[in-house]
Scaffold this active site. Structure first.
Site, PDB file in Angstrom:
ATOM      1  N   ASP A 239      43.034  52.677  41.161  1.00  0.00           N
ATOM      2  CA  ASP A 239      42.197  51.557  41.551  1.00  0.00           C
ATOM      3  C   ASP A 239      42.158  51.537  43.084  1.00  0.00           C
ATOM      4  O   ASP A 239      42.969  52.186  43.753  1.00  0.00           O
ATOM      5  CB  ASP A 239      42.729  50.238  40.995  1.00  0.00           C
ATOM      6  N   GLU A 447      34.409  32.625  39.074  1.00  0.00           N
ATOM      7  CA  GLU A 447      35.320  33.451  38.285  1.00  0.00           C
ATOM      8  C   GLU A 447      34.982  34.904  38.576  1.00  0.00           C
ATOM      9  O   GLU A 447      33.835  35.320  38.473  1.00  0.00           O
ATOM     10  CB  GLU A 447      35.231  33.147  36.781  1.00  0.00           C
TER      11      GLU A 447
END
Length: 697
Positions: A239, A447
């Site tokens: 990542d 979110e």
């Protein structure tokens, strides 16, 4: 091109490189090696729900909405659309010598993490809370992205491996602790499905540690499980900037060179970030070997050969005009139609425009483009908000009055205004209307992923399951006008609307429905399409958060529908339609390694609809089975009004096994199946009036 041939070609090419040249190819922004005729290549591209971040592309519903369709074939077709458009954009970019980020053929999708906690901000990127559903849909998306041609159409990536689902704010130094049972039962199955069954080309490691090891340098995850146990042959990517966390935040190493060495030693082939620029220093210090560097480079060039990047392919002729073509837009619209979930309907829906003179459309998401698209999105050439969809549907026949009503989260829209400065207008249009469409919810600013959001906590996670206070005040005020009201909820996670849901006549969950999703919402509200989506996650009451484990606790006790100990607000698998569908009969037949469930459904209603037949299993008497029945099979079916249909669902007998404390799959208890259009729980029965049919095996 098969992997063996591609690997042979890759080995021959890498053998011609110097060690330094080979090391340079382990960066996500791999430079050209002109003397060998190797072009630059950027490994970082995204296609979570359509090609993202590279300009114009067809916009699908956000992943959680796609999951609500419970339709693997649709998901595969969406993957193929993304791959086709990715190829079209890649071909155009390469023709102009552009090898920039987000323009390659390696898509870092899908996200098959488990949405275990309703507060997690990135949960809407996933396929929900169930490992089986996640695996089935993830496999389908991989199949669509990678295709079945002589070369891969594009390369899919299973992320984030593993045990990763918040909290976002501490992910760079957090250690997720999971038992062997929870690993084998919840956190690893979808990844295994994508690796073993779907042949996914790439796997991305997570930011956090899992049981003490940083995921992008974990021997347990990347060597013991991924390569040795599952036989993974593809490449592993970190990542972004996760390897830097090894020394800066996890503090399992002291220097960038040590971090690069730890990741490479355990099979992380390409670094999204900047730590592998220290690879040659690590090599000079004896921390890594030439063999390790060349092995990673071979894996990466194997992928490039399999994609046809090195020698050309049948996909080089895909023209740019494939992007956002009519067929792709139609497929995205189908996805949005199947994804919307009708949570409540007292008979108000569908609306009959012949009986309406004035409709009020109210709410901060009513005319919001941002609430259509979720995160990791592309750019559409056209957006249709809910307001625009309703205006287009009603034309000049019905007057549409619009009021924003409130800011998405602030207590006023105008800085110089008083608090709640838009509510008066909302009340006025509500009072003047025959029906009210109240459009509320969230968007990617409330979110999402840590670092990409602008919410109060700056982390992307939610602090509770309520809408912002500004919207709660708006809903309370508008509903006091006592006009027929449908709430359209645009969000990517569990929301408790509180008293507003009780007072409203209907509630439609549209998720983030894609750039033209307002058209779909209008079609459902006015009965052109029957809603047929099902919840891929549990909707809890907000006050039930106090009964759940801490956000940082990765044990499954008390989490998701499989282990929840209370009555939810809306259960996993729940969703109403405009039909009246029930499973009238069901039987199961043993077929060797499979169980074939035959179900007979009748639509006693007056409107054609689709629905989802669901099969759950409970191992009665087993100490190791989840507390509640778990999904083991499903099928989306078409149910014409007034007709009876039959369908078959094939269930792998592996789904009948349970996982013990050592993480082993064992046969235990007496397996019982439940067949219906929802879960076999009391809350689903209360909401639908339909009971599942029980079959003892």
């Amino acid at each position: 091109m098969n992997r063996d041939l591609a690997r042979d070609k890759a080995q021959a090419l890498v053998a011609q490189m110097t060690v330094e040249e080979a090391a340079s190819q382990l960066r996500y922004d791999a430079p050209a090696i002109e003397r060998l005729g190797i072009p630059a290549y950027n490994w970082w591209n995204e296609a979570l729900h359509g090609v993202a971040r590279a300009g114009t592309a067809t916009s699908f519903p956000q992943a959680i909405g796609i999951a609500a369709a419970f339709d693997p074939q649709l998901v595969r077709e969406l993957g193929d659309v993304a791959a086709t458009e990715g190829r079209a954009k890649y071909n155009a970019s390469v023709a102009h010598g552009d090898h920039d980020i987000y323009k390659g053929l390696t898509f870092w999708s899908p996200n098959v993490n488990i949405f275990r906690d309703p507060r997690w901000g990135r949960g809407h990127e996933t396929y929900g809370e169930d490992p089986y559903l996640t695996g089935e849909l993830g496999k389908a998306y991989v199949a669509g992205l990678q295709g079945d041609g002589d070369v891969m159409k594009s390369a899919a990536c299973a992320k984030h491996f593993a045990v990763h689902s918040g909290p976002e704010a501490i992910r760079h130094h957090f250690n997720a602790v999971a038992t062997k049972k929870d690993m084998a039962e919840t956190y690893l199955p979808a990844f295994r499905d994508l690796v073993v069954d779907a042949g996914v080309e790439a796997v991305m490691g997570a930011y956090n540690r899992t049981n003490g090891e940083p995921c992008c340098g974990s021997k347990t995850l990347l060597v013991d499980i991924l390569r040795n146990e599952w036989g993974f042959k593809g490449h592993v990517v970190s990542d972004c900037w996760a390897i830097r966390d090894f020394h800066e935040h996890h503090q399992v190493t002291d220097t960038p060179e040590e971090s690069a060495a730890l990741a490479l030693e355990n099979g992380c082939d390409v670094n999204c970030g900047n730590t592998y620029i220290y690879m040659m220093k690590a090599y000079e210090k004896g921390l890594v070997t030439e063999e390790q560097i060349r092995l990673a480079a071979v894996r990466l060039f194997t992928a490039r050969y399999m994609l046809g990047i090195m020698e050309g392919s049948e996909y080089d002729a895909i023209p740019y005009t494939a992007v956002e073509c009519r067929e792709h837009i139609a497929k995205a619209r189908e996805a949005s139609e199947k994804s919307c979930v009708l949570l409540k309907n007292d008979g108000m829906l569908p609306l009959n425009k012949e009986k309406l003179k004035t409709v009020a459309v109210i709410g901060p998401n009513a005319d919001s483009r941002l609430s259509l698209i979720g995160n990791y999105h592309g750019t559409s050439s056209r957006y249709v908000t809910v307001l625009e969809g309703i205006q287009d549907e009603l034309g000049d026949d019905v007057r549409v009055l619009y009021a924003q009503g409130s800011h998405l989260f602030r207590n006023r829209e105008e800085n110089l205004g008083q608090p709640d400065d838009r509510i008066c207008e909302a009340l006025t249009v509500a009072e003047l209307s025959d029906a009210v469409v109240l459009v509320v919810g969230l968007d990617e600013t409330l979110e999402g992923e840590e670092g990409d959001t602008g919410n109060a906590a700056a982390s992307g996670d939610k602090i509770d399951l309520l809408l912002p206070e500004s919207q709660r005040k708006l809903m309370d005020a508008v509903l006091k006008a006592e006009k027929p009201t449908v709430i359209v909820l645009m969000a990517g996670s569990a929301i408790d609307l509180g008293k507003a849901a009780d007072d409203a006549n209907a509630v439609l969950l549209s998720w983030y429905p894609g750039a033209r999703g307002g058209k779909t919402v209008a079609d459902i509200l006015f009965g052109k399409v029957s809603p047929s989506g099902k919840l891929p996650l549990t909707f809890y009451h907000n006050d039930q958060l106090k009964d759940m484990p801490e956000f940082t606790d990765y044990s499954m006790k008390g989490r998701t529908y499989r282990y929840f100990e209370h009555e939810p607000l809306y259960p996993f698998g729940y969703g109403l339609t405009y039909g009246d569908v029930c499973v009238e009969a069901a039987k199961a037949q043993d077929a060797g390694d499979e169980i074939i469930v035959s179900a007979k459904l009748r639509n006693a209603g007056s409107m054609d609809t689709q629905d989802v037949v669901q099969v759950y299993i409970q191992n009665e008497g087993s100490e190791n089975a989840p507390r509640n029945p778990r999904l083991c099979g499903f099928a989306r079916v078409c149910c014409p009004a007034g007709e009876t249909i039959e369908t078959e669902i094939v269930i792998d007998k592996r789904r009948l096994l349970v996982v013990n404390g050592q993480g082993e799959c064992v046969s235990e208890g007496s397996p019982v199946l439940y067949v219906g259009t929802s879960q076999p729980d009391a809350r689903s029965f209360a909401l639908t009036g339909q009971k599942c049919i029980k079959i003892a095996l």
